[in-house]
Design a protein around this motif. Structure first.
Motif, PDB file in Angstrom:
ATOM      1  N   ASN A  38       0.830  -1.197   0.000  1.00  0.00           N
ATOM      2  CA  ASN A  38       0.000   0.000   0.000  1.00  0.00           C
ATOM      3  C   ASN A  38       0.864   1.245   0.000  1.00  0.00           C
ATOM      4  OD1 ASN A  38      -2.660  -0.755  -0.146  1.00  0.00           O
ATOM      5  ND2 ASN A  38      -2.814  -1.187   2.041  1.00  0.00           N
ATOM      6  N   GLY A  39       0.496   2.205  -0.848  1.00  0.00           N
ATOM      7  CA  GLY A  39       1.259   3.449  -0.906  1.00  0.00           C
ATOM      8  C   GLY A  39       2.485   3.363  -1.805  1.00  0.00           C
ATOM      9  N   ALA A  40       2.660   2.240  -2.505  1.00  0.00           N
ATOM     10  CA  ALA A  40       3.849   2.055  -3.345  1.00  0.00           C
ATOM     11  C   ALA A  40       3.836   2.953  -4.583  1.00  0.00           C
ATOM     12  CB  ALA A  40       3.965   0.593  -3.771  1.00  0.00           C
ATOM     13  N   GLY A  41       2.636   3.408  -4.988  1.00  0.00           N
ATOM     14  CA  GLY A  41       2.552   4.283  -6.154  1.00  0.00           C
ATOM     15  C   GLY A  41       1.828   3.672  -7.346  1.00  0.00           C
ATOM     16  N   LYS A  42       1.162   2.549  -7.124  1.00  0.00           N
ATOM     17  CA  LYS A  42       0.489   1.849  -8.225  1.00  0.00           C
ATOM     18  C   LYS A  42      -0.631   2.701  -8.835  1.00  0.00           C
ATOM     19  CE  LYS A  42      -0.674  -1.561  -5.460  1.00  0.00           C
ATOM     20  NZ  LYS A  42      -0.083  -1.121  -4.168  1.00  0.00           N
ATOM     21  N   SER A  43      -1.533   3.191  -7.988  1.00  0.00           N
ATOM     22  CA  SER A  43      -2.657   3.985  -8.509  1.00  0.00           C
ATOM     23  C   SER A  43      -2.161   5.271  -9.146  1.00  0.00           C
ATOM     24  CB  SER A  43      -3.656   4.293  -7.393  1.00  0.00           C
ATOM     25  OG  SER A  43      -4.262   3.107  -6.949  1.00  0.00           O
ATOM     26  N   THR A  44      -1.140   5.877  -8.559  1.00  0.00           N
ATOM     27  CA  THR A  44      -0.578   7.099  -9.143  1.00  0.00           C
ATOM     28  C   THR A  44      -0.030   6.806 -10.542  1.00  0.00           C
ATOM     29  OG1 THR A  44      -0.047   7.938  -6.942  1.00  0.00           O
ATOM     30  CG2 THR A  44       1.077   8.981  -8.792  1.00  0.00           C
ATOM     31  N   CYS A  45       0.647   5.691 -10.686  1.00  0.00           N
ATOM     32  CA  CYS A  45       1.144   5.278 -12.017  1.00  0.00           C
ATOM     33  C   CYS A  45       0.001   5.185 -13.021  1.00  0.00           C
ATOM     34  CB  CYS A  45       1.812   3.905 -11.929  1.00  0.00           C
ATOM     35  SG  CYS A  45       3.573   3.983 -11.835  1.00  0.00           S
ATOM     36  N   PHE A  46      -1.080   4.513 -12.606  1.00  0.00           N
ATOM     37  CA  PHE A  46      -2.242   4.377 -13.491  1.00  0.00           C
ATOM     38  C   PHE A  46      -2.779   5.745 -13.899  1.00  0.00           C
ATOM     39  CE2 PHE A  46      -4.120   0.112 -14.053  1.00  0.00           C
ATOM     40  CZ  PHE A  46      -3.069  -0.604 -13.540  1.00  0.00           C
ATOM     41  N   ASN A  47      -2.890   6.623 -12.910  1.00  0.00           N
ATOM     42  CA  ASN A  47      -3.474   7.934 -13.182  1.00  0.00           C
ATOM     43  C   ASN A  47      -2.556   8.813 -14.024  1.00  0.00           C
ATOM     44  OD1 ASN A  47      -5.900   7.340 -11.927  1.00  0.00           O
ATOM     45  ND2 ASN A  47      -5.124   7.921  -9.912  1.00  0.00           N
ATOM     46  N   LEU A  48      -1.270   8.562 -13.978  1.00  0.00           N
ATOM     47  CA  LEU A  48      -0.345   9.256 -14.879  1.00  0.00           C
ATOM     48  C   LEU A  48      -0.524   8.733 -16.302  1.00  0.00           C
ATOM     49  CD1 LEU A  48       2.842   9.269 -12.622  1.00  0.00           C
ATOM     50  CD2 LEU A  48       1.462  11.269 -13.257  1.00  0.00           C
ATOM     51  N   LEU A  49      -0.724   7.418 -16.414  1.00  0.00           N
ATOM     52  CA  LEU A  49      -0.868   6.817 -17.742  1.00  0.00           C
ATOM     53  C   LEU A  49      -2.190   7.201 -18.401  1.00  0.00           C
ATOM     54  CD1 LEU A  49       0.558   3.261 -16.980  1.00  0.00           C
ATOM     55  CD2 LEU A  49       1.622   5.001 -18.404  1.00  0.00           C
ATOM     56  N   ASN A  50      -3.264   7.323 -17.591  1.00  0.00           N
ATOM     57  CA  ASN A  50      -4.556   7.651 -18.223  1.00  0.00           C
ATOM     58  C   ASN A  50      -4.837   9.146 -18.269  1.00  0.00           C
ATOM     59  OD1 ASN A  50      -5.853   8.493 -15.788  1.00  0.00           O
ATOM     60  ND2 ASN A  50      -6.387   6.391 -15.304  1.00  0.00           N
ATOM     61  N   GLY A  51      -3.948   9.944 -17.738  1.00  0.00           N
ATOM     62  CA  GLY A  51      -4.075  11.387 -17.857  1.00  0.00           C
ATOM     63  C   GLY A  51      -4.814  12.076 -16.716  1.00  0.00           C
ATOM     64  N   GLN A  52      -5.288  11.299 -15.739  1.00  0.00           N
ATOM     65  CA  GLN A  52      -5.944  11.924 -14.581  1.00  0.00           C
ATOM     66  C   GLN A  52      -4.959  12.795 -13.814  1.00  0.00           C
ATOM     67  OE1 GLN A  52      -9.244  11.664 -13.776  1.00  0.00           O
ATOM     68  NE2 GLN A  52      -9.604  10.334 -15.536  1.00  0.00           N
ATOM     69  N   LEU A  53      -3.682  12.420 -13.875  1.00  0.00           N
ATOM     70  CA  LEU A  53      -2.617  13.199 -13.243  1.00  0.00           C
ATOM     71  C   LEU A  53      -1.567  13.551 -14.283  1.00  0.00           C
ATOM     72  CD1 LEU A  53      -1.888  11.095 -10.014  1.00  0.00           C
ATOM     73  CD2 LEU A  53      -2.883  13.397 -10.066  1.00  0.00           C
ATOM     74  N   ARG A  54      -0.951  14.730 -14.098  1.00  0.00           N
ATOM     75  CA  ARG A  54       0.158  15.123 -14.983  1.00  0.00           C
ATOM     76  C   ARG A  54       1.476  14.701 -14.343  1.00  0.00           C
ATOM     77  NH1 ARG A  54      -0.877  19.353 -18.838  1.00  0.00           N
ATOM     78  NH2 ARG A  54       1.350  19.719 -18.895  1.00  0.00           N
ATOM     79  N   PRO A  55       2.349  14.109 -15.122  1.00  0.00           N
ATOM     80  CA  PRO A  55       3.658  13.756 -14.553  1.00  0.00           C
ATOM     81  C   PRO A  55       4.534  14.990 -14.321  1.00  0.00           C
ATOM     82  CG  PRO A  55       3.525  13.089 -16.868  1.00  0.00           C
ATOM     83  CD  PRO A  55       2.195  13.664 -16.505  1.00  0.00           C
TER      84      PRO A  55
END
Ligand code: ADP
Ligand code: MG
Length: 247
Positions: A38-55
């Motif tokens: 938990n907290g490793a960054g998996k969901s953040t990675c997904f959201n960077l890939l789908n554009g929900q978050l900007r890298p």
């Protein structure tokens, strides 16, 4: 040949480096599991890939095209699909209408979007439903479906966008073990048939080690291991950080 090439992807939230220098490649038909505590960054990675978050930095190339920093809608159009949750709005529509809605959107038929009786793309929607084993339930409202069947409809809806990369964040959460195996076997067959790359997260290690072609392990935003399931399972760093070394 890689479809997806990710290089040095990074994103921080305040002082927390949620994703910190993640690089990997993913080929047509390949399933890559992204795992980590938990907290490793998996969901953040997904959201960077789908554009929900900007890298903050890094490159995301799908079929040679740079996606980093583009808005989600554009990224979806360029071929990044995900299994999205069916919301209350869509629960009253039939299974087939839900898939048609995505097809209408993909083909930019905006006027037809909210006309449930629209006959456009009916056959294409039906073909996708047949492919995921939901063909006989096409006329039922999504709201009455069993949970495992709803997951199949969500998969058909993701396929309706014709993705080159499919993202699945915990696809089998809440499913019975038998259903999990079926959904992942179906996903693997679809990836193969459509030459689609699949990136998924999953807590169930039977699913991860049973269906991933390769596994990427994150710990505090950083990749600590990547490779075939057997090699990752044997990796001492992975055992120490994630799987729990019994020794
Ligand atoms: P995982 O999915 O592997 O559990 P996450 O990507 O959700 O990990 O989170 C990685 C780290 O980033 C965690 O420390 C989490 O608290 C932090 N984080 C994630 N999203 C946000 C956010 N929107 N705002 C602040 N911190 C966040
Ligand atoms: Mg998560």
């Amino acid at each position: 040949m890689s479809r997806l090439v990710v290089r040095d992807l990074a994103r921080a939230f305040g002082g927390v480096q949620a994703v910190d220098g993640v690089s990997f490649a993913l080929g047509a038909g390949e399933l890559l599991a992204l795992i980590g505590p938990n907290g490793a960054g998996k969901s953040t990675c997904f959201n960077l890939l789908n554009g929900q978050l900007r890298p903050d930095r890094g490159s995301i190339r799908l079929d040679g095209r740079e996606l980093a920093g583009l808005p989600p809608r554009r990224i979806w159009r360029l071929g990044v699909g995900r299994t999205f949750q069916i919301t209350a709005t869509f629960a009253s529509m039939t299974v087939r209408e839900n898939v048609q809605t995505v097809l209408l959107s993909r083909h930019r038929c905006l006027s037809g979007l909210w006309r449930p009786a629209a006959s456009r793309f009916r056959d294409e929607a039906q073909a996708l439903l047949d492919r995921v084993g939901m063909g006989t339930q096409a006329e039922r409202p999504c709201g009455v479906l069993a949970y495992g069947d709803l997951k199949r409809v969500e998969l058909a809806m993701a396929l309706a966008g014709d993705p080159g990369l499919l993202l699945m964040d915990e696809p089998t959460a809440g499913m019975a073990p038998g259903e999990r195996q079926e959904l992942m076997a179906l996903t693997a067959a679809l990836a193969h048939d459509r030459r689609m790359a699949v990136l998924f997260t999953e807590h169930d290690m039977d699913v991860v080690f049973g269906y991933a072609d390769r596994i990427l392990v994150l710990d505090r935003g950083r990749p600590i291991a990547e490779g075939a399931p057997a090699a990752v399972r044997a990796d001492p760093r992975v055992r120490a950080v994630y799987l729990g070394d019994e020794a």
